[in-house]
Design a protein around this motif. Structure first.
Motif, mmCIF file in Angstrom:
data_model
loop_
_atom_site.group_PDB
_atom_site.id
_atom_site.type_symbol
_atom_site.label_atom_id
_atom_site.label_comp_id
_atom_site.label_asym_id
_atom_site.label_seq_id
_atom_site.Cartn_x
_atom_site.Cartn_y
_atom_site.Cartn_z
ATOM 1 N N THR A 1 -2.642 1.381 -9.465
ATOM 2 C CA THR A 1 -1.416 1.736 -8.758
ATOM 3 C C THR A 1 -0.211 1.003 -9.350
ATOM 4 O O THR A 1 -0.349 -0.103 -9.861
ATOM 5 C CB THR A 1 -1.564 1.408 -7.255
ATOM 6 N N ARG B 1 3.648 0.021 -5.245
ATOM 7 C CA ARG B 1 2.824 0.596 -4.177
ATOM 8 C C ARG B 1 1.645 -0.287 -3.786
ATOM 9 O O ARG B 1 0.860 0.097 -2.920
ATOM 10 C CB ARG B 1 2.296 1.963 -4.601
ATOM 11 N N GLU C 1 1.622 -1.206 -0.053
ATOM 12 C CA GLU C 1 1.418 0.000 0.751
ATOM 13 C C GLU C 1 -0.060 0.408 0.760
ATOM 14 O O GLU C 1 -0.627 0.698 1.816
ATOM 15 C CB GLU C 1 2.270 1.146 0.178
#
Length: 169
Positions: A137, A141, A144
């Protein structure tokens, strides 16, 4: 630049739900990889390939450097003997290139059959039936994705980040 997040999931059902939640969170399937013990059921999961589960990339890079160095050294030694018939620089460059190709090929053959050193710490857990999730990722992110997995899968265990993910696997 991407980072790889590692999670251990206890069973296939949990792994399948995690896969679906990551897809709904708009994580591309090509950035989600699952690994498990040999023979484990991987239905509904994007299984990790040889680039994620072996030392292929690292071995090929090592073979390239060593092969080019040995080839260049052989070229320097041979250039002295061929100095009257060929351009010495061309001999060195040609043998360095040949050494790089042969070194990369030979090392990648060995590396493709060698389990990844990065995954060695997960071997026992996978042998016990757990599934390893690897998510590549963007840095933006990470929090998250970690929050999503922590909220929806209390049975899963966060196993850390890998700082550098190769661009192509």
């Amino acid at each position: 630049m991407r980072k790889r997040i590692y999670w251990l999931l206890p069973d296939l059902g949990s792994a399948q739900r995690t896969m679906n939640e990551l897809l709904l969170a708009r994580v591309s399937e090509r950035h989600i990889h699952f690994a498990a013990a040999d023979g484990a059921d991987m239905s509904g999961l994007h299984a990790a390939n040889i680039l994620q589960t072996s030392d292929l990339v690292e071995s090929a890079q090592t073979g390239l450097l060593i092969g080019a160095g040995v080839g260049a050294a052989g070229g320097v030694a041979g250039a002295y003997e061929l100095a009257s018939t060929a351009a010495p620089a061309a001999v060195v460059i040609a043998l360095a290139g040949l050494g790089a190709v042969l070194g990369t090929w030979a090392s990648s053959m060995i590396g493709s059959s060698t389990p990844s050193r990065r995954l060695r710490r997960f071997q026992q857990a996978m042998a016990e039936g757990q599934y390893l999730l690897m998510v590549d990722t963007p840095r933006s992110r990470i929090e998250e994705i970690e929050a999503l997995l922590e909220a929806t899968h209390p049975e899963a265990h966060f196993e850390g980040l890998e700082p550098h993910v190769p661009a192509f696997p």
